[in-house]
Design a protein around this motif. Structure first.
Motif, PDB file in Angstrom:
ATOM      1  N   ALA A 117      16.448  34.403   9.668  1.00 32.29           N
ATOM      2  CA  ALA A 117      16.085  33.502  10.739  1.00 32.29           C
ATOM      3  C   ALA A 117      16.261  34.207  12.376  1.00 32.29           C
ATOM      4  O   ALA A 117      15.559  33.734  13.320  1.00 32.29           O
ATOM      5  CB  ALA A 117      16.403  32.252  10.792  1.00 32.29           C
ATOM      6  N   ASN A 118      17.627  34.993  12.419  1.00 30.59           N
ATOM      7  CA  ASN A 118      18.006  35.394  13.468  1.00 30.59           C
ATOM      8  C   ASN A 118      18.378  36.829  13.402  1.00 30.59           C
ATOM      9  O   ASN A 118      19.250  37.276  13.534  1.00 30.59           O
ATOM     10  CB  ASN A 118      19.126  34.812  14.096  1.00 30.59           C
ATOM     11  N   PRO A 119      17.374  37.654  13.566  1.00 31.18           N
ATOM     12  CA  PRO A 119      17.773  39.111  13.232  1.00 31.18           C
ATOM     13  C   PRO A 119      18.086  39.705  14.813  1.00 31.18           C
ATOM     14  O   PRO A 119      17.928  39.198  15.630  1.00 31.18           O
ATOM     15  CB  PRO A 119      16.257  39.916  12.945  1.00 31.18           C
ATOM     16  N   THR A 120      18.981  40.775  14.680  1.00 34.76           N
ATOM     17  CA  THR A 120      19.249  41.625  15.759  1.00 34.76           C
ATOM     18  C   THR A 120      18.518  42.610  16.287  1.00 34.76           C
ATOM     19  O   THR A 120      18.111  43.259  15.307  1.00 34.76           O
ATOM     20  CB  THR A 120      20.644  42.227  15.597  1.00 34.76           C
ATOM     21  N   LEU A 121      17.740  42.586  17.548  1.00 38.19           N
ATOM     22  CA  LEU A 121      16.700  43.707  17.832  1.00 38.19           C
ATOM     23  C   LEU A 121      17.425  44.488  18.511  1.00 38.19           C
ATOM     24  O   LEU A 121      18.112  44.488  19.593  1.00 38.19           O
ATOM     25  CB  LEU A 121      15.877  42.947  18.705  1.00 38.19           C
ATOM     26  N   THR A 122      17.396  45.810  18.299  1.00 42.80           N
ATOM     27  CA  THR A 122      17.626  46.871  19.045  1.00 42.80           C
ATOM     28  C   THR A 122      16.388  47.830  19.183  1.00 42.80           C
ATOM     29  O   THR A 122      15.718  48.192  18.312  1.00 42.80           O
ATOM     30  CB  THR A 122      18.718  48.001  18.222  1.00 42.80           C
ATOM     31  N   TYR A 181       6.986  40.298  18.957  1.00 44.63           N
ATOM     32  CA  TYR A 181       7.044  39.930  17.602  1.00 44.63           C
ATOM     33  C   TYR A 181       6.569  38.610  17.109  1.00 44.63           C
ATOM     34  O   TYR A 181       6.429  37.793  17.871  1.00 44.63           O
ATOM     35  CB  TYR A 181       8.552  40.160  17.394  1.00 44.63           C
ATOM     36  N   THR A 182       6.079  38.566  15.881  1.00 50.90           N
ATOM     37  CA  THR A 182       5.588  37.502  15.041  1.00 50.90           C
ATOM     38  C   THR A 182       6.511  37.155  13.940  1.00 50.90           C
ATOM     39  O   THR A 182       7.000  37.805  13.351  1.00 50.90           O
ATOM     40  CB  THR A 182       4.113  37.748  14.647  1.00 50.90           C
ATOM     41  N   SER A 228       5.046  32.121  14.773  1.00 47.62           N
ATOM     42  CA  SER A 228       5.231  32.023  16.242  1.00 47.62           C
ATOM     43  C   SER A 228       5.202  33.457  16.693  1.00 47.62           C
ATOM     44  O   SER A 228       5.618  34.514  15.836  1.00 47.62           O
ATOM     45  CB  SER A 228       6.505  31.059  16.440  1.00 47.62           C
ATOM     46  N   THR A 229       5.253  33.606  17.975  1.00 47.66           N
ATOM     47  CA  THR A 229       5.229  35.191  18.563  1.00 47.66           C
ATOM     48  C   THR A 229       6.289  35.157  19.703  1.00 47.66           C
ATOM     49  O   THR A 229       6.295  33.961  20.328  1.00 47.66           O
ATOM     50  CB  THR A 229       4.109  35.708  18.842  1.00 47.66           C
ATOM     51  N   VAL A 230       6.800  36.233  20.099  1.00 47.99           N
ATOM     52  CA  VAL A 230       7.655  36.169  21.247  1.00 47.99           C
ATOM     53  C   VAL A 230       7.278  37.814  21.801  1.00 47.99           C
ATOM     54  O   VAL A 230       7.275  38.659  21.185  1.00 47.99           O
ATOM     55  CB  VAL A 230       8.982  36.326  20.864  1.00 47.99           C
ATOM     56  N   ALA A 231       7.370  37.916  23.150  1.00 46.82           N
ATOM     57  CA  ALA A 231       7.220  39.133  23.688  1.00 46.82           C
ATOM     58  C   ALA A 231       8.583  39.548  24.382  1.00 46.82           C
ATOM     59  O   ALA A 231       9.338  38.964  25.173  1.00 46.82           O
ATOM     60  CB  ALA A 231       6.097  39.290  24.996  1.00 46.82           C
ATOM     61  N   VAL A 232       9.004  40.649  24.023  1.00 50.88           N
ATOM     62  CA  VAL A 232      10.474  41.305  24.206  1.00 50.88           C
ATOM     63  C   VAL A 232      10.011  42.521  25.387  1.00 50.88           C
ATOM     64  O   VAL A 232       9.389  43.350  24.972  1.00 50.88           O
ATOM     65  CB  VAL A 232      11.076  41.647  23.255  1.00 50.88           C
TER      66      VAL A 232
END
Length: 733
Positions: A6-11, A24-25, A38-42
């Motif tokens: 549910a909560n991955p770490t993004l590198t 990311y979806t 759901s999507t999020v733009a990083v």
């Protein structure tokens, strides 16, 4: 880090120079199989870059550039800001600042921030090296045209290598060193410049000395003290030495003095205070022509010095414990003074100092220096003085008594100091010889009863007086002792009482010696005791007067040592008693007495006393003075009969008591038995009229009873006494 949690770490790296956006979806499936997304733009911005630049070294007051070229959109912040042209640019200019003598390492940090707010830091170490200190050049600033070989040098050089540059002339020698010589050219202006570098390669500021090249020399005004004290010196004055130049010195003004000059230097010893004016004339004569210059006048105030012909005034010696001593240096008004006693400072009031009264015996050095109101110090004056001891405690040897037989008496101070004088004072007498010396002769009046005193005071050769010492001389007027009487104590044959007199004996210090020997002996007297000279009696408790007649004498040694012996002796009376028994009856015997003659006064007679059975003495008879024996009948007076003889003299003055001397007590014993007679004839014819019982009176308390032949009592009584109750006294009986 995981695509299924549910909560991955993004590198996400960004190696571009611009922002990077990734969408990311997230797909979620419930346990019942329902699905949601759901999507999020990083957006990932590029990392910031900071560059402080390489480590560098810079000299004091030199500049270097830090950092690297600025990046677009970046802002910069440098710490510290010290020495930077700006602390907000990518490449600030650093001006080195190092006022020490050693390199300083300074760390500079740059903070670079991108337009997106990302930042980075970098640092650099900068070494800031010191520069050599600026020196100055010594040498003439006014020279003659074409003069050669003029020397210039670095004052107090800190380095060994210097670079020189000369305008208006040429360097003849010394380039690269701390000193050069210059050959000057034609008239005009010139200059001498020099720099130096240190081990870090840093170059000093250039230091320059302007020079005027002209035949009219600008001679430097003499250098030296401008306010001096006249008596000090000599004082040295100088002007800079210049090759090829000569110097002439002149002194003007009210202050005169003597100059001793050598080239560019002169020394002056001033002879008079006032205002002195000193000038020097410089002359140079090179090939180009004669040059000359006169210096400005140096004004010298020559102040008067304290007098050198005064002395410290005060005693050269004084006696210990004679009080404070004052010493004075009579200087000028307004002066101050420094005194020292044996090198230690001692307080003064003006030019006067007080040496304490407690100063011990010894030799001292007092120094004083005057400094006048102008600040000029005078010479050091010295005064030596001695603190002399006082004489020690004296002793007077000599008689302490003056006697009737005394002649002139001698008094002396033992172990006297030969260099001292002695002052004597005699109260009650007269000094007949020796005043001022250690021995005097004194005459005292004899017979006087007042005490006298002899006092002496010693004065040393330095006039120091000691403490006076005195002795008392007592008049001893004692006269020859008189032995007036020797008498045996009536109740004790072992004790003899002497009556004596020493006229005027109140002051005599010695006792009277009591002397004794057997009467009639020619042997020497022996001392048996002593008694105070003022006493009137003495009891000899060592006698045996019942066995021996004694002869006594008296002797006295006066306080003057005169031996006085009694002019007359006295003897005791030795009494001997011998009982002569009788046949009995009417004859009860007798006692024969004999005694030795008394010597000591003219005997008028002897009284004979008897004591019967301790009943008390009664006078038996009085005999002439030439009678020395007596016989007395025993009439039954007692069983024990004691006798004593008393010698007596005729009264010297009628009505006065004459002297009497008791003999010893001599006793005899009689049986005195009772005896009866066998017949009486009471017919009053005076013969056997009564019944007489011999010695019946010696038997008190008796009882008598008389019976006739038939046994009948014819008489009875008690305490029969041959008289009042005697049988036959009553005719009827």
């Amino acid at each position: 880090s995981s695509s299924t949690v549910a909560n991955p770490t993004l590198t996400l790296p960004n190696t571009t120079g611009a922002p990077l956006t990734v969408t990311y979806t997230l797909t979620v499936t419930t346990p019942l199989g329902c699905v949601g997304t759901s999507t999020v733009a990083v957006t990932v911005n590029p990392a910031a870059t900071a560059a402080a630049g390489p480590a560098q070294a810079v000299c004091d007051k030199s500049t270097i550039t830090l950092g690297a070229a600025a990046l677009p959109g970046y802002s910069y912040q440098w710490l510290p800001a010290t020495g930077l042209s700006s602390n907000t640019v990518a490449q600030p200019v650093l001006t080195g600042i190092n006022l020490t003598n050693a390199p300083i390492v300074q760390k500079y940090v740059v903070l670079a921030t991108t337009a997106q707010g990302c930042s980075a830091k970098d640092s650099v170490l900068i070494t800031i090296n010191p520069r050599p200190a600026t020196d100055s050049i010594a040498g003439p600033q006014s020279v003659c045209p074409t003069v050669a070989g003029i020397a210039y040098s670095i004052k107090n050089p800190r380095n060994t290598a210097y670079q020189w540059a000369v305008a208006g002339g040429t360097i003849a020698s010394g380039q690269g060193t701390a000193s050069i010589t210059v050959n000057w050219g034609a008239a005009g202006t010139g200059a001498v410049r020099a720099t130096t570098s240190n081990a870090q390669g840093c170059v000093s500021d250039a230091f320059s000395l302007p020079v005027i090249i002209n035949q009219l020399l600008q001679t430097v005004k003499p250098a030296g003290p401008t306010s001096v004290c006249q008596a000090d010196g000599p004082y040295t004055y100088s002007t800079p030495a210049i090759a090829g130049s000569s110097f002439a010195w002149q002194l003007f003004g009210t202050a005169t003095g003597t100059l001793v000059s050598t080239g560019n230097t002169t020394s002056i010893r001033f002879a008079q205070a006032g205002l002195a004016k000193l000038v020097v004339t410089q002359t140079s004569n090179p090939a180009g022509g004669v040059c000359r210059g006169v210096s400005d006048t140096l004004y010298i105030t020559v102040k008067p010095s304290p007098s050198a012909i005064i002395t410290i005034q005060g005693p050269a010696r004084f006696c210990v414990n004679s009080g404070p001593q004052t010493y004075t240096l009579p200087g000028a008004a307004g002066s101050t003074y420094v005194f020292q006693l044996n090198g230690a400072a001692i307080a003064s009031v003006g030019g006067t100092v007080t040496v304490p009264a407690s100063t011990a015996v010894g030799t001292y050095t007092l120094t004083a220096r005057e400094t006048n109101a102008g600040g000029c110090a005078g010479p050091l004056f010295t005064k030596a003085f001695t603190v002399d001891p006082r004489p020690g405690t004296l002793v007077i040897n000599g008689p302490r008594f003056v006697c009737l037989a005394s002649g002139p008496l001698t008094y002396t101070v033992p172990n006297a100091t030969a260099t001292s004088t002695y002052q004597w004072v005699v109260a009650g007498g007269t000094i007949t010889a020796g005043q001022g010396t250690a021995t005097i002769t004194v005459s005292f009046p004899v017979g006087n009863t007042t005490n006298k005193t002899v006092t002496v005071t010693e004065t040393s050769q330095f006039g120091c007086g000691g403490a006076a010492v005195a002795v008392t001389v007592v008049p001893d007027n004692a006269q020859t002792p008189q032995l007036r009487l020797a008498s045996v104590v009536p109740t004790d044959n072992t004790r003899v009482t002497l009556t004596l007199l020493v006229p005027n004996a109140i002051n005599t210090p010695n006792p009277v010696r009591v002397l004794r020997r057997d009467a009639g002996s020619t042997s020497a007297f022996a001392q048996v005791g002593t008694v105070a000279a003022t006493a009137t009696t003495y009891v000899d408790a060592t006698a045996n007067a019942a066995q021996t007649a004694y002869e006594y004498s008296l002797a006295l040694t006066t306080g003057c040592g005169d031996a006085l012996t009694a002019n007359a002796t006295a003897t005791t009376v030795l009494l001997k008693a011998v009982a002569v028994p009788g046949p009995g009856g009417r004859n009860q015997g007798s006692v024969n007495l004999s005694w030795s003659a008394y010597q000591g006064f003219a005997v008028a007679g002897y009284r004979v006393y008897r004591q019967d059975d301790n009943a008390g003495y009664s006078l038996v008879t009085t005999l002439a003075g030439n009678t020395l024996q007596y016989s007395t009948t025993n009439t039954g007076q007692g069983f024990n009969q004691c006798f004593r003889v008393v010698a007596f003299e005729s009264p010297v003055t009628p009505g006065t008591q004459s002297r009497e001397s008791n003999s010893n007590t001599a006793c005899v014993d009689f049986a005195n038995k009772a005896a009866f007679y066998n017949i009486i004839t009471p017919n009053n014819d005076g013969q056997n009229d009564l019944l007489i019982i011999d010695n019946v009176q010696l038997y008190p308390g008796n009882t008598i009873t008389i019976f006739n032949r038939w046994g009948r009592e014819v008489f009875a009584t008690t305490n029969y006494n041959n008289t009042s109750n005697a049988w036959g006294s009553d005719p009827s009986g």
